[in-house]
Design a protein around this motif. Structure first.
Motif, PDB file in Angstrom:
ATOM      1  N   ASP A  29       0.861  -1.182   0.000  1.00 22.37           N
ATOM      2  CA  ASP A  29       0.000   0.000   0.000  1.00 22.37           C
ATOM      3  C   ASP A  29       0.893   1.226   0.000  1.00 22.37           C
ATOM      4  O   ASP A  29       1.883   1.292   0.728  1.00 22.37           O
ATOM      5  CB  ASP A  29      -0.905   0.021   1.237  1.00 22.37           C
ATOM      6  CG  ASP A  29      -1.979  -1.040   1.171  1.00 22.37           C
ATOM      7  OD1 ASP A  29      -2.482  -1.295   0.055  1.00 22.37           O
ATOM      8  OD2 ASP A  29      -2.321  -1.605   2.213  1.00 22.37           O
ATOM      9  N   SER A  30       0.533   2.194  -0.829  1.00 19.36           N
ATOM     10  CA  SER A  30       1.342   3.404  -0.934  1.00 19.36           C
ATOM     11  C   SER A  30       0.435   4.586  -1.232  1.00 19.36           C
ATOM     12  O   SER A  30      -0.595   4.437  -1.879  1.00 19.36           O
ATOM     13  CB  SER A  30       2.368   3.249  -2.065  1.00 19.36           C
ATOM     14  OG  SER A  30       3.101   4.435  -2.221  1.00 19.36           O
ATOM     15  N   SER A  31       0.848   5.738  -0.765  1.00 24.03           N
ATOM     16  CA  SER A  31       0.135   6.956  -1.131  1.00 24.03           C
ATOM     17  C   SER A  31       0.655   7.424  -2.486  1.00 24.03           C
ATOM     18  O   SER A  31       1.739   7.017  -2.927  1.00 24.03           O
ATOM     19  CB  SER A  31       0.354   8.047  -0.080  1.00 24.03           C
ATOM     20  OG  SER A  31       1.703   8.465  -0.100  1.00 24.03           O
ATOM     21  N   LEU A  32      -0.095   8.273  -3.139  1.00 22.03           N
ATOM     22  CA  LEU A  32       0.309   8.789  -4.435  1.00 22.03           C
ATOM     23  C   LEU A  32       1.647   9.525  -4.344  1.00 22.03           C
ATOM     24  O   LEU A  32       2.537   9.311  -5.159  1.00 22.03           O
ATOM     25  CB  LEU A  32      -0.770   9.707  -5.007  1.00 22.03           C
ATOM     26  CG  LEU A  32      -0.478  10.327  -6.362  1.00 22.03           C
ATOM     27  CD1 LEU A  32      -0.239   9.262  -7.425  1.00 22.03           C
ATOM     28  CD2 LEU A  32      -1.619  11.244  -6.781  1.00 22.03           C
ATOM     29  N   ILE A  33       1.823  10.357  -3.328  1.00 20.53           N
ATOM     30  CA  ILE A  33       3.055  11.139  -3.219  1.00 20.53           C
ATOM     31  C   ILE A  33       4.249  10.224  -2.964  1.00 20.53           C
ATOM     32  O   ILE A  33       5.338  10.449  -3.502  1.00 20.53           O
ATOM     33  CB  ILE A  33       2.950  12.256  -2.158  1.00 20.53           C
ATOM     34  CG1 ILE A  33       4.051  13.298  -2.362  1.00 20.53           C
ATOM     35  CG2 ILE A  33       2.970  11.720  -0.763  1.00 20.53           C
ATOM     36  CD1 ILE A  33       3.954  14.080  -3.632  1.00 20.53           C
ATOM     37  N   ASN A  34       4.079   9.148  -2.191  1.00 23.65           N
ATOM     38  CA  ASN A  34       5.190   8.229  -1.967  1.00 23.65           C
ATOM     39  C   ASN A  34       5.538   7.460  -3.231  1.00 23.65           C
ATOM     40  O   ASN A  34       6.708   7.179  -3.493  1.00 23.65           O
ATOM     41  CB  ASN A  34       4.887   7.276  -0.817  1.00 23.65           C
ATOM     42  CG  ASN A  34       5.009   7.954   0.523  1.00 23.65           C
ATOM     43  OD1 ASN A  34       5.743   8.930   0.673  1.00 23.65           O
ATOM     44  ND2 ASN A  34       4.294   7.458   1.513  1.00 23.65           N
ATOM     45  N   LEU A  35       4.533   7.130  -4.038  1.00 20.59           N
ATOM     46  CA  LEU A  35       4.796   6.480  -5.315  1.00 20.59           C
ATOM     47  C   LEU A  35       5.545   7.433  -6.248  1.00 20.59           C
ATOM     48  O   LEU A  35       6.490   7.028  -6.928  1.00 20.59           O
ATOM     49  CB  LEU A  35       3.493   6.018  -5.967  1.00 20.59           C
ATOM     50  CG  LEU A  35       3.656   5.304  -7.304  1.00 20.59           C
ATOM     51  CD1 LEU A  35       4.486   4.032  -7.152  1.00 20.59           C
ATOM     52  CD2 LEU A  35       2.293   4.991  -7.892  1.00 20.59           C
ATOM     53  N   ILE A  36       5.164   8.694  -6.245  1.00 22.16           N
ATOM     54  CA  ILE A  36       5.850   9.692  -7.071  1.00 22.16           C
ATOM     55  C   ILE A  36       7.299   9.824  -6.636  1.00 22.16           C
ATOM     56  O   ILE A  36       8.210   9.858  -7.466  1.00 22.16           O
ATOM     57  CB  ILE A  36       5.106  11.047  -7.007  1.00 22.16           C
ATOM     58  CG1 ILE A  36       3.802  10.943  -7.798  1.00 22.16           C
ATOM     59  CG2 ILE A  36       5.971  12.188  -7.519  1.00 22.16           C
ATOM     60  CD1 ILE A  36       2.876  12.119  -7.637  1.00 22.16           C
ATOM     61  N   LYS A  37       7.547   9.896  -5.332  1.00 23.77           N
ATOM     62  CA  LYS A  37       8.924   9.961  -4.827  1.00 23.77           C
ATOM     63  C   LYS A  37       9.722   8.737  -5.265  1.00 23.77           C
ATOM     64  O   LYS A  37      10.862   8.847  -5.702  1.00 23.77           O
ATOM     65  CB  LYS A  37       8.947  10.035  -3.298  1.00 23.77           C
ATOM     66  CG  LYS A  37       8.593  11.338  -2.705  1.00 23.77           C
ATOM     67  CD  LYS A  37       8.743  11.224  -1.188  1.00 23.77           C
ATOM     68  CE  LYS A  37       8.125  12.344  -0.445  1.00 23.77           C
ATOM     69  NZ  LYS A  37       8.303  12.206   1.010  1.00 23.77           N
ATOM     70  N   PHE A  38       9.110   7.566  -5.135  1.00 25.51           N
ATOM     71  CA  PHE A  38       9.792   6.329  -5.507  1.00 25.51           C
ATOM     72  C   PHE A  38      10.161   6.320  -6.983  1.00 25.51           C
ATOM     73  O   PHE A  38      11.305   6.037  -7.353  1.00 25.51           O
ATOM     74  CB  PHE A  38       8.911   5.123  -5.168  1.00 25.51           C
ATOM     75  CG  PHE A  38       9.467   3.825  -5.683  1.00 25.51           C
ATOM     76  CD1 PHE A  38      10.586   3.263  -5.086  1.00 25.51           C
ATOM     77  CD2 PHE A  38       8.894   3.199  -6.768  1.00 25.51           C
ATOM     78  CE1 PHE A  38      11.116   2.074  -5.569  1.00 25.51           C
ATOM     79  CE2 PHE A  38       9.411   2.012  -7.257  1.00 25.51           C
ATOM     80  CZ  PHE A  38      10.529   1.445  -6.660  1.00 25.51           C
ATOM     81  N   ILE A  39       9.205   6.631  -7.843  1.00 24.03           N
ATOM     82  CA  ILE A  39       9.473   6.624  -9.290  1.00 24.03           C
ATOM     83  C   ILE A  39      10.530   7.664  -9.644  1.00 24.03           C
ATOM     84  O   ILE A  39      11.451   7.393 -10.413  1.00 24.03           O
ATOM     85  CB  ILE A  39       8.172   6.858 -10.088  1.00 24.03           C
ATOM     86  CG1 ILE A  39       7.259   5.635  -9.959  1.00 24.03           C
ATOM     87  CG2 ILE A  39       8.472   7.147 -11.553  1.00 24.03           C
ATOM     88  CD1 ILE A  39       5.878   5.833 -10.548  1.00 24.03           C
ATOM     89  N   SER A  40      10.409   8.855  -9.067  1.00 26.07           N
ATOM     90  CA  SER A  40      11.347   9.940  -9.381  1.00 26.07           C
ATOM     91  C   SER A  40      12.769   9.621  -8.949  1.00 26.07           C
ATOM     92  O   SER A  40      13.724   9.875  -9.687  1.00 26.07           O
ATOM     93  CB  SER A  40      10.908  11.239  -8.702  1.00 26.07           C
ATOM     94  OG  SER A  40       9.655  11.644  -9.163  1.00 26.07           O
ATOM     95  N   THR A  41      12.917   9.075  -7.753  1.00 23.79           N
ATOM     96  CA  THR A  41      14.270   8.818  -7.249  1.00 23.79           C
ATOM     97  C   THR A  41      14.857   7.519  -7.778  1.00 23.79           C
ATOM     98  O   THR A  41      16.062   7.419  -7.967  1.00 23.79           O
ATOM     99  CB  THR A  41      14.299   8.822  -5.708  1.00 23.79           C
ATOM    100  OG1 THR A  41      13.376   7.862  -5.210  1.00 23.79           O
ATOM    101  CG2 THR A  41      13.958  10.187  -5.161  1.00 23.79           C
ATOM    102  N   SER A  42      14.019   6.527  -8.030  1.00 19.84           N
ATOM    103  CA  SER A  42      14.536   5.233  -8.493  1.00 19.84           C
ATOM    104  C   SER A  42      14.824   5.211  -9.992  1.00 19.84           C
ATOM    105  O   SER A  42      15.793   4.608 -10.430  1.00 19.84           O
ATOM    106  CB  SER A  42      13.538   4.124  -8.178  1.00 19.84           C
ATOM    107  OG  SER A  42      13.335   4.024  -6.803  1.00 19.84           O
ATOM    108  N   PHE A  43      13.962   5.827 -10.771  1.00 17.82           N
ATOM    109  CA  PHE A  43      14.065   5.725 -12.229  1.00 17.82           C
ATOM    110  C   PHE A  43      14.193   7.075 -12.914  1.00 17.82           C
ATOM    111  O   PHE A  43      14.120   7.165 -14.136  1.00 17.82           O
ATOM    112  CB  PHE A  43      12.834   4.997 -12.782  1.00 17.82           C
ATOM    113  CG  PHE A  43      12.572   3.685 -12.115  1.00 17.82           C
ATOM    114  CD1 PHE A  43      13.381   2.588 -12.377  1.00 17.82           C
ATOM    115  CD2 PHE A  43      11.537   3.541 -11.206  1.00 17.82           C
ATOM    116  CE1 PHE A  43      13.148   1.365 -11.755  1.00 17.82           C
ATOM    117  CE2 PHE A  43      11.293   2.322 -10.582  1.00 17.82           C
ATOM    118  CZ  PHE A  43      12.106   1.239 -10.857  1.00 17.82           C
ATOM    119  N   GLY A  44      14.383   8.149 -12.138  1.00 14.97           N
ATOM    120  CA  GLY A  44      14.369   9.508 -12.665  1.00 14.97           C
ATOM    121  C   GLY A  44      15.463   9.849 -13.650  1.00 14.97           C
ATOM    122  O   GLY A  44      15.320  10.783 -14.431  1.00 14.97           O
TER     123      GLY A  44
END
Length: 131
Positions: A29-44
């Motif tokens: 389970d994840s919030s939208l903002i945490n998913l955005i952080k994850f995508i941005s930092t992991s695959f940015g």
């Protein structure tokens, strides 16, 4: 991003996870903002040219998109501007194949005069050919 989370991409990603079909899978389970952080930092940094091109088009179209700001101590954002954060998010979305219509259909960066529905129809047809 929110549209993708709520409705999937209409081709490969389903809008609803059917747990009964995947009993051995693990759920997160994840919030939208945490998913955005994850995508941005992991695959940015994975698709920066495509991300930059898409962000430039979004800004030139004056699109009314939802804006998310977040704090991060990740080295990727230490001296980054909000536009840099956006490019990193879009770069990660391109890497993961998350559609950003009408700019990216999940596989191809679309040109100004291209119709994303045309590409989605082609993709749907390809998926039906697999069965």
């Amino acid at each position: 991003m929110n549209d993708f989370l709520m409705g999937g991409d209409g081709v490969n990603a389903l809008p609803v996870f059917e747990e009964e079909h995947y009993p051995e899978s693990h759920m997160i389970d994840s919030s939208l903002i945490n998913l955005i952080k994850f995508i941005s930092t992991s695959f940015g940094r994975s698709r920066i040219p495509a991300g930059f091109k898409i962000v430039e088009r979004i800004h030139s179209d004056n699109s009314k998109k939802k804006t998310f700001r977040f704090r991060s101590r990740h080295p990727l954002f230490v001296d980054g501007s909000p536009k840099y954060q956006n490019v990193c998010l879009v770069s990660g979305m391109v890497y993961l194949g998350i559609p950003i219509l009408p700019y990216f259909d999940g596989q191809n960066v679309l040109e100004i005069n291209e119709d994303p529905d045309e590409y989605l129809e082609k993709l749907r047809a390809e998926n039906y050919d697999l069965f």
